[in-house]
Write an enzyme that holds these catalytic residues in place. Structure first.
Site, short mmCIF file in Angstrom:
data_model
loop_
_atom_site.label_atom_id
_atom_site.label_comp_id
_atom_site.label_asym_id
_atom_site.label_seq_id
_atom_site.Cartn_x
_atom_site.Cartn_y
_atom_site.Cartn_z
CB CYS A 89 -4.67 0.23 -0.32
SG CYS A 89 -5.08 -1.43 0.15
NE ARG B 48 -3.65 -7.87 6.15
CZ ARG B 48 -3.97 -8.19 4.91
NH1 ARG B 48 -4.52 -9.36 4.67
NH2 ARG B 48 -3.73 -7.36 3.92
CD GLN C 65 -0.74 -7.77 1.21
OE1 GLN C 65 -0.68 -6.55 1.28
NE2 GLN C 65 -1.87 -8.42 1.12
CG ASP D 126 -0.48 -4.71 -2.08
OD1 ASP D 126 -1.29 -5.04 -2.98
OD2 ASP D 126 -0.83 -4.18 -1.01
CG HIS E 82 -2.77 -0.47 -4.60
ND1 HIS E 82 -1.77 -0.78 -3.72
CD2 HIS E 82 -3.90 -1.03 -4.11
CE1 HIS E 82 -2.27 -1.49 -2.73
NE2 HIS E 82 -3.57 -1.66 -2.92
CE LYS F 293 -12.60 -12.24 -3.77
NZ LYS F 293 -11.83 -12.64 -2.61
CG HIS G 59 -6.96 -3.18 -4.06
ND1 HIS G 59 -6.46 -2.56 -2.93
CD2 HIS G 59 -8.17 -2.64 -4.26
CE1 HIS G 59 -7.34 -1.69 -2.48
NE2 HIS G 59 -8.40 -1.72 -3.26
ZN LIG Z 1 -4.82 -2.66 -1.82
#
Ligand SMILES: [Zn+2]
Ligand SMILES: [Zn+2]
Length: 601
Positions: free
Chosen positions: A290, A319, A337, A339, A341, A420, A466
């Site tokens: 992010c 992580r 990911q 991912d 945004h 979410k 996200h």
């Molecule tokens: Zn994010």
């Protein structure tokens, strides 16, 4: 995976009497744990007992025994359990005082510890059946005959109270059901799950490995796994580009400055790796993508006319996961990911979420998953006032309604920064896997002052969403291996066809076929090993190669191939061009069927 050990011996599963089947199953399973303890006590009179709760699908009990249990022991325990079940021993409940409890269980330090931990007002009870007496809150079935068919499954080491500094006990796991049919069905599914285990198939099919020297939880993608990942990624990138996403790349490390602003150091620090110092500034491996995407958005001022801006990255994050929790490709320390945004106006949130849902459903369809939808609402610890939460939650509901989707409300399961939508994939065995997640964020737009210039010429706060669809490439591909049991559809199969010449005389023709198929874009090779044809077919089936093209003298003469599927089905001989015409639309439409293109089944 079994749930964590609970601290008190009782049926210990989150079901209430209202939920009658679950409740009765848990009560019966916990009673089976007592029946098992009775048998263990008979065999090991000095055994000390820990706790024995019901768990999903069964039960366990922890024992401190003079020697390690063997598979023969389990058989003997089972035999004795059946004996006591037939005797129809009654479960008797008795209330006792704390002093009596401490006296009764004085030789068992575990039970003493439990008793000492009970709150003052706790009513202490024991349950007994036959010669076995246990400290237990219950409830139990009336008598041992009410216990259904059961099976002891395994023994594992388990630290007392899950604490690695406390003694290691022996935990026996078992399963119990109301009917033999249910038990058989469960054991069959379990066997099927083991057969599909991605760690086992990952090795057999040479897809990935984890190396001690590289480190635990870090996946090495072998060529055959990497091609699957590449195809999945390419497919997703194309879908995103077609739907108005922009691709970005961000670095794997970032200075502490950004994680101070984002709040990750504060709220997520325990999952981050120790920093490395570069010219006296601390840098961290990125745990999330992010902040990088936000900095790209913030690189210049945006007008409302540019929104929504959808930034997408196959972003690798790191992580910290405890070594005990690592699991093949499913739980790892470094992963990529898919991912994205989305930065938009608050008025655009409903449409944006709805189009993410569309893409998620498309993904489920392509990979052949059924799915379930969950809406996570405000948790206890949350930022943002109630009105903001209500409004955002309502927008998610509107988006779901616009697509006619049923969903389950997961009270309090939103992120601390916003509500979410979670979509769970349901695989071929009906098991739920983490799938797409779509989160509205009230936090980062404030922390980073994310805004846009509205029609009124003033700066307005942007909304931020996200979303990941597949989650992590590691977990998704690991899940796919299990979903397909390693038999990937033609478009994803690392090797799509193997050409098998019956004798050396056909090798030249086989190589011509190989060249022709490669020119048509197929991943194919000739098996020139010295084995017999049957062995080569068997090997191709074990490797789950979709198509086997067998070439004997007759086929070579006719310019044909005899086509067999990995299922063993024989499609007969056909000219090479016909085979290309058969598989090309199957591959292009990403069909889940090896003979029929998608949409034509
Ligand atoms: Zn994010
Ligand atoms: Zn009990």
């Amino acid at each position: 995976m079994a749930p964590e050990a609970q601290d008190v011996d009782h049926m210990d599963i989150a079901v209430s009497p209202d939920n009658s089947r679950e409740y009765e199953l848990a009560r019966m399973r916990h009673s089976t744990a007592h029946l098992m303890a009775e048998a263990v006590q008979e065999m090991f009179p000095d055994a000390k007992f820990g706790i024995g709760p019901a768990i999903d699908n069964g039960f366990y009990y922890d024992f401190d025994l003079p020697r390690p249990l063997t598979p023969e022991d389990l058989k003997e325990i089972e035999k004795r359990m059946k004996h006591h079940k037939r005797k129809n021993e009654v479960f008797e409940r008795k209330e006792i005082s704390r002093e009596e409890a401490l006296e009764i269980f004085k030789d068992n330090p575990y039970k003493v510890e439990l008793i000492q931990g009970f709150p003052e007002e706790e009513t202490i009870t024991t349950y007994s059946q036959g010669d076995f007496l246990d400290l237990c809150r219950g409830p139990h079935v009336e008598s041992t005959r009410e216990i259904g068919p059961f099976k002891l499954q395994s023994v594992a080491g388990a630290y007392w109270r899950g604490d690695e500094k406390r003694p290691m006990l022996q935990r026996i796991y078992g399963t119990a059901w109301f009917t033999q049919e249910e038990l058989d069905d469960y054991l069959h599914k379990l066997e099927e799950a083991q057969r599909r285990d991605h760690r086992r198939l990952g090795k057999e099919l040479d897809l990935f490995s984890v190396s001690e020297e590289i480190g635990p939880g870090l996946i090495l993608w072998h060529p055959k796994g990497a091609i699957i990942r590449y195809l999945v990624e390419q497919f997703e990138i194309q879908e995103q580009l077609a739907r108005g996403y922009d691709l970005v790349y961000t670095p794997h490390i970032a200075s502490e400055q950004i994680y101070k602003i984002s709040g990750h150091l504060e709220t997520y620090g325990e999952n981050m790796y120790s920093p490395m110092s570069i010219e006296e500034v601390d840098y961290y491996l990125k745990p999330m993508n992010c902040p990088g995407h936000i900095m790209i958005y913030k690189d210049h001022v945006h007008s409302y006319r540019e929104l929504p801006i959808r930034l997408a990255e196959l972003g690798t994050v790191y992580r910290y996961e405890r070594s005990g929790t690592l699991h093949g490709m499913l739980r790892v320390r470094g992963f990529t990911q898919d991912d994205s945004h989305i930065f938009c106006t608050h008025d655009q949130v409903v449409d944006e979420v709805a189009s993410v849902i569309d893409l998620a459903i498309h993904m489920a369809d392509i990979f052949g998953y059924r799915f379930e939808v969950y809406l996570g609402t405000r948790p206890e610890k949350a930022i943002g006032d109630e009105a903001t939460w209500d409004e955002a939650t309502d927008k998610l509901k509107q988006a779901l309604a616009s697509r006619g989707l049923d969903y389950i409300v997961d009270e309090g399961e939103g992120a601390f920064y916003g509500p979410k939508i979670d979509i769970k994939w349901l695989d071929a065995l009906g098991r739920a896997w983490t799938g797409p997640t779509i989160q509205v964020d009230f936090n980062l737009p404030e922390r980073f002052d994310i805004n846009y210039i509205a029609e009124d010429g003033a700066r307005h706060r942007a909304a931020m969403i996200h979303r990941t669809l597949l989650g992590s490439m590691e977990r998704f591909v690991g899940g796919l291996v299990e979903h397909y049991a390693g038999a990937f559809p033609a478009w994803l199969a690392p090797e799509q066809a193997v050409i098998i010449p019956i004798t050396d005389d056909q090798v030249t023709f086989a190589q011509r076929v190989e060249a022709e198929l490669k020119a048509a874009g197929l991943r194919v090779h000739v098996d020139t090993s010295s084995g017999r044809m049957q062995a080569k077919i068997r090997n191709a089936q074990l490797q789950k190669i979709p198509y086997m093209l067998v070439i004997g003298g007759r086929e070579a003469e006719a310019g044909a191939v005899a086509v067999r599927l990995r299922s063993g089905e024989d499609l007969g001989a056909m000219p090479v061009a016909d085979f290309v015409n058969l598989v090309t639309p199957v591959i292009e439409t990403k069909s889940l069927d090896l003979r029929v293109p998608r949409g034509e089944a």
